[in-house]
Design an enzyme around this catalytic site. Structure first.
Site, PDB file in Angstrom:
ATOM      1  N   CYS A 153     -27.936 -91.355   2.438  1.00 23.33           N
ATOM      2  CA  CYS A 153     -28.993 -90.373   2.668  1.00 23.33           C
ATOM      3  C   CYS A 153     -29.920 -90.303   1.444  1.00 23.33           C
ATOM      4  O   CYS A 153     -30.544 -91.298   1.103  1.00 23.33           O
ATOM      5  CB  CYS A 153     -28.414 -89.018   3.053  1.00 23.33           C
ATOM      6  SG  CYS A 153     -29.659 -87.921   3.796  1.00 23.33           S
ATOM      7  N   HIS A 180     -25.936 -90.614   7.840  1.00 18.46           N
ATOM      8  CA  HIS A 180     -24.653 -90.222   7.262  1.00 18.46           C
ATOM      9  C   HIS A 180     -23.518 -90.911   8.017  1.00 18.46           C
ATOM     10  O   HIS A 180     -23.112 -90.434   9.081  1.00 18.46           O
ATOM     11  CB  HIS A 180     -24.468 -88.703   7.357  1.00 18.46           C
ATOM     12  CG  HIS A 180     -25.295 -87.928   6.392  1.00 18.46           C
ATOM     13  ND1 HIS A 180     -24.875 -87.663   5.110  1.00 18.46           N
ATOM     14  CD2 HIS A 180     -26.520 -87.372   6.522  1.00 18.46           C
ATOM     15  CE1 HIS A 180     -25.806 -86.959   4.490  1.00 18.46           C
ATOM     16  NE2 HIS A 180     -26.819 -86.778   5.324  1.00 18.46           N
ATOM     17  N   GLU A 208     -20.442 -90.822   7.302  1.00 22.43           N
ATOM     18  CA  GLU A 208     -19.277 -89.924   7.319  1.00 22.43           C
ATOM     19  C   GLU A 208     -19.391 -88.873   8.418  1.00 22.43           C
ATOM     20  O   GLU A 208     -18.404 -88.193   8.718  1.00 22.43           O
ATOM     21  CB  GLU A 208     -19.105 -89.258   5.946  1.00 22.43           C
ATOM     22  CG  GLU A 208     -20.038 -88.119   5.624  1.00 22.43           C
ATOM     23  CD  GLU A 208     -21.417 -88.554   5.141  1.00 22.43           C
ATOM     24  OE1 GLU A 208     -22.165 -87.671   4.678  1.00 22.43           O
ATOM     25  OE2 GLU A 208     -21.747 -89.757   5.230  1.00 22.43           O
TER      26      GLU A 208
END
Length: 212
Positions: A83, A192, A194
């Protein structure tokens, strides 16, 4: 074979605990730290980032992160940005009329996305680069984005045509911008991983596996 050692750089920005857990699930032994030597010696370095470009650069410089990234790349040691952690790898960021110098590992400017509705928030597909390591097996999947700024032009002159940078793009609201880059030891994603479910987990496994 032991798990690769990965340092998530703690410079006061990013979803640090979720990043640690995600890379652990991807098969890495993870340390969250701002320690320069630990970051230098790790098999892989993760540079997270959430919030304003200028604030992230200030935090990064406060822990010597800019030098750490440069030292690792000079030695061919892997780094991945996520990011705003991707954005600060570029030369310049412009937010709210304020221009901030980035790490300068890639030429180019981070600027506001030209779309009617900003931020770009939610799931989106990508146009994965041919031969991508990160997107191997997840080329057609969706990933989770949340950002208002991006890199809308790729400006690197390729010094070695036999080993070009692999640039993955995405589109939103009629605008097109960089979703990910793989350039030798330096990789980054605007989205992202994750937060991107199984697809993001697979992408992180691909990166962790490449460290072995």
């Amino acid at each position: 074979m032991s798990a690769p050692n990965v340092v998530v750089l703690d410079y006061g920005s990013g979803n640090l605990r979720s990043a640690v857990r995600a890379f652990e699930r991807a098969g890495a032994e993870v340390t969250l730290t701002a320690d320069f030597e630990a970051g230098l010696e790790a098999d892989g370095l993760v540079v997270p980032g959430v919030g304003a470009y200028a604030a992230c650069m200030q935090g990064l410089r406060a822990v010597g992160g800019e030098r750490l990234i440069g030292r690792r790349l000079a030695g061919g040691r892997p780094v991945i940005g996520i990011c705003v952690g991707m954005q600060i790898l570029f030369e310049t960021g412009i937010e709210h009329g304020v221009t901030t110098d980035g790490c300068g590992e890639w030429p180019g400017t981070v600027e506001r996305i030209e779309a009617d509705v900003v931020p770009h928030m939610g799931w989106n597909t990508v146009d994965a680069a041919t031969g991508s390591t990160l997107f191997d097996g997840v080329e057609e999947e969706r990933f989770y984005f949340v950002h208002s700024y991006g890199v809308r032009r790729w400006e690197l002159d390729e010094p070695n045509p036999a080993m070009p940078a692999r640039v993955t793009w995405t589109s939103y609201g009629g605008d097109r911008f960089v979703a990910a880059v793989e350039n030798g030891p330096l990789s980054a994603t605007q989205f992202h991983p994750e937060k991107s479910g199984d697809a993001g987990a697979a992408l992180l496994r691909n990166w962790v596996t490449s460290l072995s």
